[in-house]
Motif scaffolding. Structure first.
Motif, mmCIF file in Angstrom:
data_model
loop_
_atom_site.group_PDB
_atom_site.id
_atom_site.type_symbol
_atom_site.label_atom_id
_atom_site.label_comp_id
_atom_site.label_asym_id
_atom_site.label_seq_id
_atom_site.Cartn_x
_atom_site.Cartn_y
_atom_site.Cartn_z
ATOM 1 N N TRP A 204 -5.584 28.605 -40.384
ATOM 2 C CA TRP A 204 -6.126 27.322 -39.917
ATOM 3 C C TRP A 204 -5.095 26.551 -39.100
ATOM 4 O O TRP A 204 -5.455 25.838 -38.155
ATOM 5 N N THR A 205 -3.834 26.683 -39.458
ATOM 6 C CA THR A 205 -2.785 26.048 -38.657
ATOM 7 C C THR A 205 -2.813 26.584 -37.232
ATOM 8 O O THR A 205 -2.716 25.829 -36.264
ATOM 9 N N PHE A 206 -2.959 27.897 -37.109
ATOM 10 C CA PHE A 206 -2.994 28.510 -35.780
ATOM 11 C C PHE A 206 -4.243 28.077 -35.014
ATOM 12 O O PHE A 206 -4.166 27.675 -33.852
ATOM 13 N N VAL A 210 -3.873 26.130 -31.526
ATOM 14 C CA VAL A 210 -3.928 26.913 -30.295
ATOM 15 C C VAL A 210 -4.632 26.121 -29.194
ATOM 16 O O VAL A 210 -5.363 25.163 -29.473
ATOM 17 N N ARG A 211 -4.401 26.516 -27.959
ATOM 18 C CA ARG A 211 -5.045 25.864 -26.825
ATOM 19 C C ARG A 211 -6.551 25.841 -27.012
ATOM 20 O O ARG A 211 -7.144 26.839 -27.448
ATOM 21 N N GLU A 212 -7.197 24.736 -26.693
ATOM 22 C CA GLU A 212 -8.609 24.532 -26.997
ATOM 23 C C GLU A 212 -9.504 25.646 -26.451
ATOM 24 O O GLU A 212 -10.449 26.075 -27.116
ATOM 25 N N ASP A 213 -9.223 26.117 -25.223
ATOM 26 C CA ASP A 213 -10.098 27.124 -24.629
ATOM 27 C C ASP A 213 -9.939 28.509 -25.255
ATOM 28 O O ASP A 213 -10.681 29.434 -24.908
ATOM 29 N N TYR A 214 -8.988 28.655 -26.191
ATOM 30 C CA TYR A 214 -8.839 29.927 -26.903
ATOM 31 C C TYR A 214 -9.116 29.777 -28.395
ATOM 32 O O TYR A 214 -8.954 30.733 -29.146
ATOM 33 N N VAL A 318 5.503 27.579 -31.159
ATOM 34 C CA VAL A 318 5.344 26.124 -31.230
ATOM 35 C C VAL A 318 4.996 25.690 -32.651
ATOM 36 O O VAL A 318 5.495 24.661 -33.143
ATOM 37 N N LEU A 319 4.163 26.470 -33.336
ATOM 38 C CA LEU A 319 3.733 26.112 -34.691
ATOM 39 C C LEU A 319 4.728 26.582 -35.758
ATOM 40 O O LEU A 319 4.500 26.392 -36.948
ATOM 41 N N ARG A 320 5.807 27.223 -35.307
ATOM 42 C CA ARG A 320 6.855 27.723 -36.201
ATOM 43 C C ARG A 320 6.322 28.714 -37.230
ATOM 44 O O ARG A 320 6.712 28.710 -38.403
ATOM 45 N N LEU A 321 5.418 29.554 -36.749
ATOM 46 C CA LEU A 321 4.906 30.644 -37.570
ATOM 47 C C LEU A 321 5.691 31.905 -37.243
ATOM 48 O O LEU A 321 6.197 32.073 -36.143
ATOM 49 N N LYS A 322 5.797 32.800 -38.215
ATOM 50 C CA LYS A 322 6.588 34.017 -38.050
ATOM 51 C C LYS A 322 6.087 34.847 -36.873
ATOM 52 O O LYS A 322 4.884 35.017 -36.675
ATOM 53 N N LYS A 323 7.027 35.361 -36.083
ATOM 54 C CA LYS A 323 6.671 36.198 -34.928
ATOM 55 C C LYS A 323 6.019 37.496 -35.411
ATOM 56 O O LYS A 323 6.509 38.167 -36.304
ATOM 57 N N ARG A 324 4.898 37.866 -34.804
ATOM 58 C CA ARG A 324 4.168 39.081 -35.142
ATOM 59 C C ARG A 324 3.230 39.416 -33.998
ATOM 60 O O ARG A 324 2.973 38.577 -33.143
ATOM 61 N N ASN A 325 2.712 40.652 -33.966
ATOM 62 C CA ASN A 325 1.800 41.012 -32.879
ATOM 63 C C ASN A 325 0.376 40.536 -33.188
ATOM 64 O O ASN A 325 0.038 40.242 -34.335
ATOM 65 N N ALA A 326 -0.441 40.470 -32.139
ATOM 66 C CA ALA A 326 -1.788 39.900 -32.276
ATOM 67 C C ALA A 326 -2.712 40.773 -33.109
ATOM 68 O O ALA A 326 -3.752 40.301 -33.576
ATOM 69 N N TYR A 327 -2.363 42.050 -33.304
ATOM 70 C CA TYR A 327 -3.196 42.935 -34.125
ATOM 71 C C TYR A 327 -3.225 42.460 -35.583
ATOM 72 O O TYR A 327 -4.087 42.853 -36.363
ATOM 73 N N GLN A 328 -2.288 41.565 -35.940
ATOM 74 C CA GLN A 328 -2.256 41.034 -37.300
ATOM 75 C C GLN A 328 -3.488 40.199 -37.620
ATOM 76 O O GLN A 328 -3.770 39.922 -38.795
ATOM 77 N N THR A 329 -4.233 39.787 -36.594
ATOM 78 C CA THR A 329 -5.487 39.067 -36.886
ATOM 79 C C THR A 329 -6.445 39.983 -37.630
ATOM 80 O O THR A 329 -7.177 39.542 -38.521
#
Length: 398
Positions: A204-206, A210-214, A318-329
């Protein structure tokens, strides 16, 4: 017969091989002792030439003629035995197999053949390739580096290169009746997939940051477990609002619409209320602009490399979340479903897995951390049993 000559005080071997005159300069200084030593080497060379086992590169590894002579010998071997070279058979094998593959897999196999297999085995008669040659080739792959950081090929990448080599050699061995040199060669052990799912709070933080259009794009990714290629290739005709389902029957790979990754990947994903609302709002934005649910301002499908670089990674930072690849979704969706107590069979079907085995092997270790059970459910069961037994004993003693 070979002869010994001298030039600039260095000994030279002058001999004929494959009908060509060869003169190779050695590192030996012209002395009686070195002439005697070279005479012994020449005797071995001539014996090997007569037996047909002479290896030019073994005796003269730095020679400009070495590659030429090896190629000549390979062609001679092919002609004498009526067995094709590796390149000839690989070309035939590919033409026979490509009808079974989708375009992306064909490109992948062709790239491996052209980039790795042909430079190593191309001119060799396919039946002379030995197990030691195959193992030496695999070892050489481990030394290959790429990129600015000079990274080495991973075990997974090396295995993917070796797979078509094994398939080619296996088929050739059956057709030309020789022992398969790939027999009993096992794949390299690969480290377990690096799973770094987000917690529900981080999700939910992300989404809120995130930018509104995404925002809709990532909400759907987090709560459906869709692969990047599946969500980027999602078109409106595969969104069923009446049944509240997203139908997966295509994917976007390298700018082209292709079938899903596996047969199990054909599936219908149920929309949660959040996904349903996000897609309804997205419909107002992009439905008239493009066939794609999520698209660029020009209506073209999203470029995942561009989105990762401009949206995913900067937002994490920007949100200070751990760096990871997008496949983590996708991994996040699976762990959240497991933590919520959804049926493993249902989760597997939503993810496009054929069985629950991969589900438990990959994700189950994250569930205790999210549910904060860590065995307490079993403890509670035992405690309840003890209390019940104690009450029974008390009633009996009265």
């Amino acid at each position: 017969m070979a002869s010994i000559r001298s030039r600039n005080k260095r000994l030279i071997v002058d001999f004929y091989y494959m009908g060509k005159r060869c003169r190779e300069t050695t590192n030996l200084i012209d002395t009686p002792a070195n002439r005697k030593k070279l005479e012994s080497i020449i005797l071995n060379m001539e014996a090997e030439i007569r037996l047909g086992i002479f290896n030019y590169a073994k005796y003269f590894p730095k020679s400009d003629k070495a590659a030429e002579m090896v190629a000549l010998n390979d062609r001679k071997e092919c002609i004498n035995t009526n067995v094709p070279s590796f390149k000839q058979f690989a070309t035939l094998w590919f033409s026979e197999k490509e009808i079974e593959w989708r375009d992306t897999y064909k490109r992948k196999i062709q790239e491996i053949i052209d980039m790795y297999l042909l430079p190593e085995f191309g001119t060799k008669a396919i039946h002379v390739i030995k197990k030691t040659d195959v193992l030496a080739f695999r070892s050489s792959l481990a030394k290959v580096t790429y990129g600015k950081a000079n990274k080495h090929l991973s075990a997974a990448r090396i295995n993917s290169i070796m797979v078509p080599l094994g398939m080619i050699l296996k088929e050739a061995a059956k057709r030309y009746k020789f022992d398969n040199p790939y027999y009993d060669i096992k794949a390299l052990k690969q480290p377990k997939t690096d799973i770094q799912p987000l917690t529900l709070e981080e999700v939910w933080t992300f989404i809120n940051g995130v930018r509104e259009d995404y925002r809709h794009y990532y909400l759907v990714r987090f709560f459906t477990g869709m692969r990047t290629s599946e969500i980027d290739g999602l078109t409106w005709d595969n969104v069923d609002f009446n049944r509240r389902e997203i139908v997966i029957k295509q994917a976007l790979v390298k700018g082209k619409i292709v079938p899903p990754k596996t047969q199990e990947s054909y599936r219908a994903i149920q929309m949660s209320p959040w996904v349903y609302e996000a897609l309804k709002e997205q419909q107002e934005i992009s439905y008239r602009r493009s066939d794609y649910v999520f698209c660029s301002h020009t209506g073209e499908p999203l470029d995942y490399n561009n989105v990762n670089k401009r949206i995913w990674h900067p937002t994490l930072k920007v949100l200070r979340l751990k760096k990871r690849n997008a496949y983590q979704t996708r991994h996040t969706a699976a762990t959240l479903w497991l933590a919520a107590g959804e049926s493993p069979e249902w989760i597997a079907s939503q993810m496009g897995h054929s069985t629950t085995k991969m589900l438990f092997n990959t994700y189950s270790r994250y569930v205790p951390n999210m549910t904060r059970q860590d065995g307490s459910a079993f403890e509670a069961l035992v405690n309840r049993s003890q209390i019940t037994q104690a009450c029974t004993d008390k009633e009996t003693s009265k």
